[in-house]
Motif scaffolding. Sequence first.
Motif, PDB file in Angstrom:
ATOM      1  N   LEU A 177     -16.285  -3.468 -29.978  1.00  0.00           N
ATOM      2  CA  LEU A 177     -16.015  -2.390 -29.029  1.00  0.00           C
ATOM      3  C   LEU A 177     -14.622  -1.785 -29.182  1.00  0.00           C
ATOM      4  O   LEU A 177     -14.414  -0.619 -28.863  1.00  0.00           O
ATOM      5  N   THR A 178     -13.663  -2.582 -29.677  1.00  0.00           N
ATOM      6  CA  THR A 178     -12.343  -2.017 -29.964  1.00  0.00           C
ATOM      7  C   THR A 178     -12.463  -0.931 -31.022  1.00  0.00           C
ATOM      8  O   THR A 178     -11.903   0.163 -30.880  1.00  0.00           O
ATOM      9  N   PHE A 179     -13.198  -1.237 -32.082  1.00  0.00           N
ATOM     10  CA  PHE A 179     -13.398  -0.248 -33.147  1.00  0.00           C
ATOM     11  C   PHE A 179     -14.095   0.998 -32.602  1.00  0.00           C
ATOM     12  O   PHE A 179     -13.741   2.120 -32.961  1.00  0.00           O
ATOM     13  N   PHE A 180     -15.072   0.797 -31.727  1.00  0.00           N
ATOM     14  CA  PHE A 180     -15.825   1.912 -31.146  1.00  0.00           C
ATOM     15  C   PHE A 180     -14.902   2.847 -30.367  1.00  0.00           C
ATOM     16  O   PHE A 180     -14.960   4.071 -30.528  1.00  0.00           O
ATOM     17  N   VAL A 200     -11.367   7.829 -29.980  1.00  0.00           N
ATOM     18  CA  VAL A 200     -10.061   8.471 -29.784  1.00  0.00           C
ATOM     19  C   VAL A 200      -9.656   9.225 -31.045  1.00  0.00           C
ATOM     20  O   VAL A 200      -9.163  10.358 -30.975  1.00  0.00           O
ATOM     21  N   PHE A 201      -9.879   8.616 -32.204  1.00  0.00           N
ATOM     22  CA  PHE A 201      -9.542   9.289 -33.460  1.00  0.00           C
ATOM     23  C   PHE A 201     -10.367  10.565 -33.626  1.00  0.00           C
ATOM     24  O   PHE A 201      -9.828  11.615 -34.009  1.00  0.00           O
ATOM     25  N   THR A 202     -11.661  10.483 -33.325  1.00  0.00           N
ATOM     26  CA  THR A 202     -12.536  11.646 -33.515  1.00  0.00           C
ATOM     27  C   THR A 202     -12.142  12.803 -32.603  1.00  0.00           C
ATOM     28  O   THR A 202     -12.031  13.943 -33.067  1.00  0.00           O
ATOM     29  N   ILE A 203     -11.913  12.524 -31.325  1.00  0.00           N
ATOM     30  CA  ILE A 203     -11.533  13.632 -30.437  1.00  0.00           C
ATOM     31  C   ILE A 203     -10.141  14.155 -30.782  1.00  0.00           C
ATOM     32  O   ILE A 203      -9.846  15.334 -30.576  1.00  0.00           O
ATOM     33  N   SER A 204      -9.301  13.285 -31.351  1.00  0.00           N
ATOM     34  CA  SER A 204      -7.955  13.718 -31.736  1.00  0.00           C
ATOM     35  C   SER A 204      -7.991  14.702 -32.902  1.00  0.00           C
ATOM     36  O   SER A 204      -7.030  15.448 -33.112  1.00  0.00           O
ATOM     37  N   ARG A 205      -9.097  14.730 -33.641  1.00  0.00           N
ATOM     38  CA  ARG A 205      -9.238  15.711 -34.718  1.00  0.00           C
ATOM     39  C   ARG A 205      -9.265  17.136 -34.181  1.00  0.00           C
ATOM     40  O   ARG A 205      -8.997  18.084 -34.919  1.00  0.00           O
ATOM     41  N   LEU A 238     -22.105  -3.603 -25.865  1.00  0.00           N
ATOM     42  CA  LEU A 238     -21.613  -2.908 -24.673  1.00  0.00           C
ATOM     43  C   LEU A 238     -22.390  -3.321 -23.429  1.00  0.00           C
ATOM     44  O   LEU A 238     -21.807  -3.557 -22.365  1.00  0.00           O
ATOM     45  N   LEU A 239     -23.706  -3.442 -23.570  1.00  0.00           N
ATOM     46  CA  LEU A 239     -24.530  -3.853 -22.434  1.00  0.00           C
ATOM     47  C   LEU A 239     -24.198  -5.275 -21.998  1.00  0.00           C
ATOM     48  O   LEU A 239     -24.040  -5.547 -20.800  1.00  0.00           O
ATOM     49  N   HIS A 262      -8.422  -0.806 -20.022  1.00  0.00           N
ATOM     50  CA  HIS A 262      -9.291  -1.987 -20.014  1.00  0.00           C
ATOM     51  C   HIS A 262      -9.311  -2.649 -21.386  1.00  0.00           C
ATOM     52  O   HIS A 262      -9.287  -3.878 -21.495  1.00  0.00           O
ATOM     53  N   LEU A 263      -9.342  -1.836 -22.432  1.00  0.00           N
ATOM     54  CA  LEU A 263      -9.336  -2.372 -23.792  1.00  0.00           C
ATOM     55  C   LEU A 263      -8.018  -3.048 -24.118  1.00  0.00           C
ATOM     56  O   LEU A 263      -7.994  -4.201 -24.563  1.00  0.00           O
TER      57      LEU A 263
END
Length: 203
Positions: free
Chosen positions: A20-23, A28-33, A66-67, A155-156
């Motif tokens: 989940l850390t990677f997720f 964050v990386f994707t939206i930062s693009r 996640l579930l 939380h992470l």
Amino acid sequence: MNTNEFYLKRIHSLLGVVPLTFFLLEHVFTISRAIVGPKAFDAATAFLQSLPLLYALEILFIAVPLLFHGLYGIVIAFESKNNVLAYSYARNWNFYLQRITAYITIAFVSWHVWLFRFGGAGLGQVTTFDKVAKIFADPVVLGLHALGLVCAIFHLTNGLWTFLITWGITVGPRAQRFSQYAAWGLCALLSVSGLVALTYFRV
């Protein structure tokens, strides 16, 4: 704590970090693009959509962990006793905020997935800059996403700090203090990056 409960909590802790850390970092990386521009964001989402066995990866490495982490985390939160008013120490506040952000993050992720992944926004699956911009044109939706993102990041990062303690990686006060500062730094970095990126969908 019985043996079953011990192992369930260890699995809960492990799944909160891997994968989940990677997720979250990927999100964050994707939206930062978007800071680079719409084409860069679209290229990043197109790459993710082109991954082989995408649905299997999403189910095995995102949905199932996640579930389990979320549902068992609720059980742990209900069983926990918060005493921040009686003992207003930093660790008590971290413990309390970890539980509060857990509830917010579960609600946020569920809503976000429904909105973007399952067509809840009325746009089908959202994978392009233009579609995201249409959703974030509503300031309430944008504001709730900003809140949810920061809560998920806290939380992470706070969870990473407790993970290092739980698994015996940081055993002394000095190591735990250093890892706490590192967690705060990572929280600030990811939060600022994510929040700034969100504003670019409104430009």
